[in-house]
Design a protein around this motif. Sequence first.
Motif, PDB file in Angstrom:
ATOM      1  N   PRO A  96       0.554  -1.106   0.129  1.00  0.00           N
ATOM      2  CA  PRO A  96       0.075  -0.195  -0.215  1.00  0.00           C
ATOM      3  C   PRO A  96       1.131   1.400  -0.090  1.00  0.00           C
ATOM      4  O   PRO A  96       0.253   2.219  -0.613  1.00  0.00           O
ATOM      5  N   THR A  97       2.036   1.456   1.005  1.00  0.00           N
ATOM      6  CA  THR A  97       2.671   2.475   0.885  1.00  0.00           C
ATOM      7  C   THR A  97       4.251   2.219   0.674  1.00  0.00           C
ATOM      8  O   THR A  97       4.668   0.886   0.916  1.00  0.00           O
ATOM      9  N   ILE A  98       4.949   3.194   0.283  1.00  0.00           N
ATOM     10  CA  ILE A  98       6.416   3.124   0.205  1.00  0.00           C
ATOM     11  C   ILE A  98       6.885   4.527   0.247  1.00  0.00           C
ATOM     12  O   ILE A  98       7.022   5.061   0.856  1.00  0.00           O
ATOM     13  N   PRO A  99       8.149   3.734   1.436  1.00  0.00           N
ATOM     14  CA  PRO A  99       9.559   4.437   2.478  1.00  0.00           C
ATOM     15  C   PRO A  99      10.139   5.845   1.470  1.00  0.00           C
ATOM     16  O   PRO A  99       9.855   5.717   0.339  1.00  0.00           O
ATOM     17  N   VAL A 100       9.545   6.984   1.545  1.00  0.00           N
ATOM     18  CA  VAL A 100      10.326   7.941   1.398  1.00  0.00           C
ATOM     19  C   VAL A 100      11.656   7.728   1.212  1.00  0.00           C
ATOM     20  O   VAL A 100      12.078   6.977   2.625  1.00  0.00           O
ATOM     21  N   GLY A 101      12.507   7.899   0.410  1.00  0.00           N
ATOM     22  CA  GLY A 101      13.956   7.844  -0.234  1.00  0.00           C
ATOM     23  C   GLY A 101      14.317   6.804  -0.784  1.00  0.00           C
ATOM     24  O   GLY A 101      14.791   6.619  -0.994  1.00  0.00           O
ATOM     25  N   THR A 102      13.667   5.970  -1.175  1.00  0.00           N
ATOM     26  CA  THR A 102      13.372   4.708  -1.635  1.00  0.00           C
ATOM     27  C   THR A 102      13.784   4.750  -3.352  1.00  0.00           C
ATOM     28  O   THR A 102      13.489   5.559  -3.864  1.00  0.00           O
ATOM     29  N   ALA A 103      15.141   4.715  -3.694  1.00  0.00           N
ATOM     30  CA  ALA A 103      15.516   4.878  -4.960  1.00  0.00           C
ATOM     31  C   ALA A 103      14.588   3.826  -6.001  1.00  0.00           C
ATOM     32  O   ALA A 103      14.846   2.656  -5.401  1.00  0.00           O
ATOM     33  N   LEU A 104      14.032   4.377  -6.712  1.00  0.00           N
ATOM     34  CA  LEU A 104      13.621   3.278  -8.259  1.00  0.00           C
ATOM     35  C   LEU A 104      13.877   3.282  -9.622  1.00  0.00           C
ATOM     36  O   LEU A 104      14.524   4.263 -10.126  1.00  0.00           O
ATOM     37  N   VAL A 105      13.648   2.280 -10.299  1.00  0.00           N
ATOM     38  CA  VAL A 105      13.744   1.899 -11.426  1.00  0.00           C
ATOM     39  C   VAL A 105      12.958   2.001 -12.208  1.00  0.00           C
ATOM     40  O   VAL A 105      12.488   0.917 -11.525  1.00  0.00           O
ATOM     41  N   CYS A 106      12.078   2.704 -12.872  1.00  0.00           N
ATOM     42  CA  CYS A 106      10.516   2.405 -13.750  1.00  0.00           C
ATOM     43  C   CYS A 106      11.454   1.791 -15.500  1.00  0.00           C
ATOM     44  O   CYS A 106      12.074   2.865 -15.819  1.00  0.00           O
TER      45      CYS A 106
END
Length: 152
Positions: A96-106
């Motif tokens: 449901p949620t994702i932590p602030v600061g999480t590095a992402l690849v889309c």
Amino acid sequence: MNDDAASIDIEELIPHRLPMRLVESIASVDSESIRTTAVVKDSWPTARDGRAQTLILIELIAQTAAVLQGWRERNEDKAGIGGLLVGIPEAKPQAPTIPVGTALVCSVRISHGAQNYLSFTGQVAGADGVLWLTGSIQAYRPDNLDTLGGSP
């Protein structure tokens, strides 16, 4: 890849500006697919108390698709006129949620389309490989700015 992805100015390709612009950089791009990077920020829409709603990542897929289309138009020497998100056939968040600061690849790929219409599939994973969301979007690109209410 025809361009050095690191040298591409994202704001030349899409109209989104901070804090609504989620895409931070382009990792790779070709005529059918693109990979972008981002970091979840506390300024993102839906962010509160150190977490953002994972469903906001469908917007990251949409913006990544827009960057791909803008890059394609630029490489075909066409004037980019933008487009409209007209459908979200699928959005599957893994939490449901994702932590602030999480590095992402889309990662986004054109799945099919016709004149003025494209469908894209995508996924957003953490830089650590954790899958956060998969989804697909549909976009319409008008023939001219008048359709969008703008002017040439």
